[in-house]
Design a protein around this motif. Structure first.
Motif, short mmCIF file in Angstrom:
data_model
loop_
_atom_site.label_atom_id
_atom_site.label_comp_id
_atom_site.label_asym_id
_atom_site.label_seq_id
_atom_site.Cartn_x
_atom_site.Cartn_y
_atom_site.Cartn_z
N LEU A 1 -23.27 -21.76 -23.19
CA LEU A 1 -22.21 -20.88 -22.17
C LEU A 1 -22.44 -19.41 -22.31
O LEU A 1 -21.98 -18.84 -21.53
N SER A 2 -23.05 -18.87 -23.42
CA SER A 2 -23.49 -17.66 -23.60
C SER A 2 -24.62 -17.47 -24.40
O SER A 2 -24.99 -18.32 -25.12
N LEU A 3 -25.09 -16.13 -24.28
CA LEU A 3 -26.28 -15.84 -25.40
C LEU A 3 -25.86 -15.05 -26.61
O LEU A 3 -24.80 -14.02 -26.08
N PRO A 4 -26.05 -15.06 -27.75
CA PRO A 4 -25.52 -14.28 -28.78
C PRO A 4 -26.28 -13.02 -28.91
O PRO A 4 -26.98 -12.70 -29.93
N PHE A 5 -25.94 -12.36 -27.71
CA PHE A 5 -26.66 -10.93 -27.63
C PHE A 5 -26.01 -9.83 -28.71
O PHE A 5 -24.60 -10.05 -28.77
N VAL A 6 -26.71 -8.97 -28.98
CA VAL A 6 -26.08 -7.59 -29.59
C VAL A 6 -26.89 -6.41 -29.01
O VAL A 6 -27.53 -6.44 -28.20
N TYR A 7 -26.12 -5.23 -29.20
CA TYR A 7 -26.66 -4.01 -28.73
C TYR A 7 -27.62 -3.39 -29.98
O TYR A 7 -26.90 -3.24 -31.27
N ALA A 8 -28.86 -3.31 -29.79
CA ALA A 8 -29.80 -2.90 -31.02
C ALA A 8 -30.81 -1.72 -30.50
O ALA A 8 -30.84 -1.62 -29.35
N GLN A 9 -31.18 -1.01 -31.26
CA GLN A 9 -31.98 -0.07 -31.25
C GLN A 9 -33.65 -0.64 -31.13
O GLN A 9 -33.84 -1.09 -32.10
N PHE A 10 -34.28 -0.28 -30.20
CA PHE A 10 -35.73 -0.47 -30.03
C PHE A 10 -36.69 0.72 -30.05
O PHE A 10 -36.14 1.75 -29.45
N LEU A 11 -37.73 0.43 -30.64
CA LEU A 11 -38.72 1.61 -30.57
C LEU A 11 -39.60 1.46 -29.37
O LEU A 11 -40.34 0.22 -29.04
N ASP A 12 -39.69 2.52 -28.43
CA ASP A 12 -40.43 2.39 -27.32
C ASP A 12 -41.98 2.78 -27.87
O ASP A 12 -42.22 3.94 -28.34
N GLU A 13 -42.76 1.93 -27.96
CA GLU A 13 -44.15 2.17 -28.36
C GLU A 13 -45.00 3.20 -27.53
O GLU A 13 -45.78 3.73 -28.07
N ASN A 14 -44.57 3.55 -26.35
CA ASN A 14 -45.38 4.38 -25.45
C ASN A 14 -44.84 5.77 -25.91
O ASN A 14 -45.78 6.84 -26.03
N THR A 15 -43.53 5.82 -26.05
CA THR A 15 -43.06 7.37 -26.39
C THR A 15 -42.82 7.65 -27.81
O THR A 15 -42.48 8.85 -28.32
#
Length: 303
Positions: free
Chosen positions: A199-213
């Motif tokens: 019924l849903s995805l166990p998502f979270v709000y997280a920091q990701f590194l942008d490999e380009n910048t």
């Protein structure tokens, strides 16, 4: 009569049946005799009850019509009548119809993908700009709904693609675009399978590194280990809950976290490129037929 008119007449008469017993008539246009300009007739005996008919077809400028006169012993008659605009008959019988209509369906499915992706972008921009303070459970539910809707529309896109595939060009540049799309699609469909059963995805709000910048950005993510097993289907699809195994969907994920927003972007971009490749290749291979379809199926008011 020419081949085009025969094709339209055959379509016009496709559903005609005996007034008396309901037996369908099989009447080919090449049986008709031209009586005068635009008027064709043929006798017909019903194979079910042997009722006698005279079938008349009238070819007007924009309308094609038939009249089926049933003749009895006293020469009285009962008439059946139907007419259709030629644009409609062309649409039903044109050799390129399935390609054009199928491509139209695929474009419509792509538009729905875009709308759902746009909602996810808006939600992500909101918590990036405003933070998560005060957003609460209602905001989480909205984000979850938007993600779930994208997965569902991705599945619909895939189903339409499979349905129309026999009628669209799949060689040349389309073949490469389709392979790239399928690479991106597997992960999205995997998440869709998980969300469908849980019924849903166990998502979270997280920091990701942008490999380009080299900068970091907050976005939606889900842990890989959290979605690789679907317990509810363990008896149906094996130990991981997926029909062909979780690895089929997630084998190209680097690390232990899935960047949902990025994967949705990659999937949509691959779907868009595939649709563009199909359209361009179809125009290159069948341009004249497609243009003829557009012209013959476009309504033109009488002047």
């Amino acid at each position: 009569m020419d081949a085009e008119l025969e094709r339209l007449i055959d379509c016009l008469l496709a559903d005609i049946a005996c007034y008396n017993c309901g037996t369908e008539f099989v009447i080919q246009a090449n049986r008709f005799t031209r009586e005068e300009d635009g008027l064709y007739t043929t006798p017909h005996s019903c194979p079910g009850c042997e009722a006698e008919y005279e079938i008349t077809v009238e070819n007007d400028r924009q309308i094609l019509s038939y009249e089926a006169n049933r003749l009895n012993e006293d020469d009285d008659h009962l008439n059946m009548f139907s007419s259709s605009r030629k644009e409609s008959l062309h649409r039903q019988t044109h050799v390129i119809r399935e390609l054009v209509e199928g491509f139209g369906e695929l474009n419509a499915a792509l538009a729905i993908l875009w709308e759902n992706r746009d909602r996810i972008h808006d939600a992500c921009d909101t918590f990036r700009d405003e933070g998560l303070d005060g957003k609460g459970a209602e905001f989480d539910r909205r984000v979850n709904t938007d993600v779930h809707n994208y997965m569902a529309s991705a599945y619909s896109f895939n189903q339409i693609l499979q349905t129309i595939e026999p009628n669209i060009p799949t060689d040349g540049p389309v073949e490469e675009a389709k392979e790239e799309f399928e690479d991106e699609e597997r992960l999205i469909i995997g998440l869709r399978v998980y969300a469908q059963h849980n019924l849903s995805l166990p998502f979270v709000y997280a920091q990701f590194l942008d490999e380009n910048t080299g900068s970091t950005e907050m976005t939606l993510s889900v842990g890989l280990e959290e979605v690789t097993v679907i317990e509810s289907d363990i008896d149906t699809y094996g130990p991981d809950g997926y029909r062909k195994g979780a690895d089929r969907h997630y084998e190209k994920v680097e690390g232990d976290t899935i960047n949902i927003e990025r994967r949705i972007n990659l999937h949509y971009e691959a779907a868009e490129e595939l649709v563009d490749a199909i359209g361009e290749h179809a125009e290159a291979e069948h341009g004249e037929e497609i243009e003829d379809y557009r012209q013959t199926t476009t309504f033109e008011a009488e002047r």
